[in-house]
Design an enzyme around this catalytic site. Structure first.
Site, PDB file in Angstrom:
ATOM      1  N   TYR A   8      42.386  38.359  36.518  1.00 54.00           N
ATOM      2  CA  TYR A   8      42.468  39.712  37.044  1.00 54.00           C
ATOM      3  C   TYR A   8      41.066  40.280  37.550  1.00 54.00           C
ATOM      4  O   TYR A   8      40.807  40.840  38.625  1.00 54.00           O
ATOM      5  CB  TYR A   8      43.053  40.804  35.920  1.00 54.00           C
ATOM      6  CG  TYR A   8      42.871  42.286  36.362  1.00 54.00           C
ATOM      7  CD1 TYR A   8      44.071  42.707  37.435  1.00 54.00           C
ATOM      8  CD2 TYR A   8      42.144  43.189  36.042  1.00 54.00           C
ATOM      9  CE1 TYR A   8      43.847  44.052  37.731  1.00 54.00           C
ATOM     10  CE2 TYR A   8      42.112  44.451  36.472  1.00 54.00           C
ATOM     11  CZ  TYR A   8      43.173  44.838  37.231  1.00 54.00           C
ATOM     12  OH  TYR A   8      43.169  46.400  37.418  1.00 54.00           O
ATOM     13  N   LYS A  65      39.688  41.229  41.342  1.00 62.68           N
ATOM     14  CA  LYS A  65      38.933  42.859  41.765  1.00 62.68           C
ATOM     15  C   LYS A  65      37.609  42.331  42.135  1.00 62.68           C
ATOM     16  O   LYS A  65      37.032  43.187  42.998  1.00 62.68           O
ATOM     17  CB  LYS A  65      39.066  43.360  40.464  1.00 62.68           C
ATOM     18  CG  LYS A  65      40.486  43.853  40.112  1.00 62.68           C
ATOM     19  CD  LYS A  65      41.280  44.546  41.170  1.00 62.68           C
ATOM     20  CE  LYS A  65      42.648  45.031  40.952  1.00 62.68           C
ATOM     21  NZ  LYS A  65      43.174  45.747  42.192  1.00 62.68           N
ATOM     22  N   THR A 111      50.060  53.668  34.742  1.00 63.55           N
ATOM     23  CA  THR A 111      50.998  53.049  35.630  1.00 63.55           C
ATOM     24  C   THR A 111      51.774  51.963  34.660  1.00 63.55           C
ATOM     25  O   THR A 111      51.560  51.742  33.602  1.00 63.55           O
ATOM     26  CB  THR A 111      50.473  52.602  36.824  1.00 63.55           C
ATOM     27  OG1 THR A 111      49.474  51.553  36.258  1.00 63.55           O
ATOM     28  CG2 THR A 111      49.483  53.528  37.490  1.00 63.55           C
TER      29      THR A 111
END
Length: 173
Positions: free
Chosen positions: A113, A117, A150
């Site tokens: 991840y 990014k 989220t």
């Protein structure tokens, strides 16, 4: 408003989307790259890319590059077209493993991840440099939205899920 489907984990879907969009012959003033996955178990996209790198980075990279001419044609001296890419502060701990972009040697959801990014941040910086050098009426910016409540957190450890459930209303956007 009209909906056009695009699966950023599929190079074929991205190309079909761009083809359908271009057929409409519409200007494109803003492109927001905001799709993503976070901390998913080791998975691959339909094209065989590691899921974080494939969806979070390669999907946005391809989409942006395929739409760049349309963005350039849409921007004017008084109103630049804009590319806004959503990244994460996690990019600060990311390491770009150029010999292992697919995280095949030792898979870590956190590492994959963070790498995706970081790749987005580096891509956006380079793109903005090229756009400026060419005098284009397009700007490219990368942003960190902060901690947002989220579904991205569905793959975190259960203790983190409990802590999120108890505090999200206070600390998360």
């Amino acid at each position: 408003v009209e909906f056009l489907y695009c699966d950023l984990a599929s190079m074929k879907s991205i190309r079909q989307f761009v083809q359908r969009f271009r057929a409409k012959n519409c200007p494109l003033h803003v492109l927001v790259n905001n799709a993503g996955v976070m901390l998913v178990p080791e998975r691959k996209t339909e094209d065989g890319f590691e899921k974080h790198f494939g969806l979070n980075y390669l999907g946005h990279f391809l989409l942006t590059n395929l739409l760049l001419d349309t963005l350039k044609q849409s921007g004017t001296h008084s109103h630049n077209a804009r590319i806004i890419t959503v990244s994460s502060a996690t990019h600060y701990v990311g390491k770009l493993h150029l010999n292992d972009l697919q995280s095949r040697c030792s898979y870590s959801p956190h590492g994959a991840y963070a790498q995706s990014k970081l790749a987005l941040v580096l891509f956006t910086y380079r793109l903005q440099h090229l756009l400026t050098a060419n005098g284009s009426h397009v700007t490219a910016n990368v942003v960190d939205p902060g901690v947002v409540n989220t579904e991205l957190y569905k793959h975190v450890f259960w203790v983190v899920k409990v802590a999120k459930w108890m505090t999200a209303w206070l600390f998360f956007k």
